[in-house]
Write an enzyme that holds these catalytic residues in place. Structure first.
Site, PDB file in Angstrom:
ATOM      1  N   HIS A   1     -10.783  -5.077  -2.533  1.00  0.00           N
ATOM      2  CA  HIS A   1      -9.678  -5.822  -2.777  1.00  0.00           C
ATOM      3  C   HIS A   1      -9.289  -5.766  -0.399  1.00  0.00           C
ATOM      4  CE1 HIS A   1     -10.512  -1.021  -2.507  1.00  0.00           C
ATOM      5  NE2 HIS A   1      -9.945  -1.254  -1.251  1.00  0.00           N
TER       6      HIS A   1
ATOM      7  N   ASP B   1       0.942  -1.210   0.090  1.00  0.00           N
ATOM      8  CA  ASP B   1       0.116  -0.060   0.308  1.00  0.00           C
ATOM      9  C   ASP B   1       0.523   1.203   0.101  1.00  0.00           C
ATOM     10  OD1 ASP B   1      -1.684   2.564   1.353  1.00  0.00           O
ATOM     11  OD2 ASP B   1      -3.207   0.507   0.963  1.00  0.00           O
ATOM     12  N   ILE B   2       0.389   2.241  -0.798  1.00  0.00           N
ATOM     13  CA  ILE B   2       1.450   3.249  -0.914  1.00  0.00           C
ATOM     14  C   ILE B   2       0.832   4.492   0.242  1.00  0.00           C
ATOM     15  CG2 ILE B   2      -0.132   4.931  -1.732  1.00  0.00           C
ATOM     16  CD1 ILE B   2       3.261   4.718  -3.084  1.00  0.00           C
TER      17      ILE B   2
ATOM     18  N   GLU C   1     -12.545   2.960  -1.457  1.00  0.00           N
ATOM     19  CA  GLU C   1     -11.730   4.632  -1.243  1.00  0.00           C
ATOM     20  C   GLU C   1     -11.895   4.406  -3.465  1.00  0.00           C
ATOM     21  OE1 GLU C   1      -8.609   3.601   0.609  1.00  0.00           O
ATOM     22  OE2 GLU C   1      -9.731   5.267   2.413  1.00  0.00           O
TER      23      GLU C   1
END
Length: 129
Positions: A99, A30-31, A94
């Site tokens: 996911h 995850d960023i 989001e």
């Protein structure tokens, strides 16, 4: 879907630190991680919600296949970061692509922004499994 960022990651059109990949699923860091090793596990095909994946065993991919991959990534993350447990969340609000988050406890020692190092820890654990 052309505008879906996760579809673009799955197609390797934009970079991501990938920890697992097979013909139907991909897991990447995850960023904006909550902890070191925070991963997104997604189907490569676009499904809006996790629950939209087919349930039929004859269909590939199916929701059972998805959860087997999530389990592999979760166990590898658990071992890689020496945690007794990892957290998971089924998401979809989001980014409009199914996911599942996998992440160790927030108190996990390490730099959550060390994407290369954290991904390598998980990949190494997966190859030993």
């Amino acid at each position: 879907m052309a505008e879906c960022i996760f579809c673009k990651i799955a197609q390797h059109e934009i970079p991501a630190e990938i920890v697992y990949e097979d013909p139907h699923f991909i897991a990447f860091l995850d960023i904006n991680p909550r902890a070191p090793g925070h991963c997104q596990v997604i189907p490569k095909a676009h499904y809006r919600w996790v629950w939209d994946l087919p349930a039929e065993r004859q269909t590939s991919p199916n929701i059972g296949d998805y959860f087997i991959v999530v389990q592999k990534v979760a166990k590898a993350t658990q071992k890689a970061f020496q945690q007794p447990a990892v957290w998971s969340r089924i998401m979809g609000d989001e980014i409009h692509h199914a996911h599942i988050w996998i992440f160790p406890h927030a108190d996990t020692i390490g730099d959550k922004k060390d994407f290369v190092g954290n991904a390598e820890k998980i990949r190494q654990t997966l190859t030993k499994s």
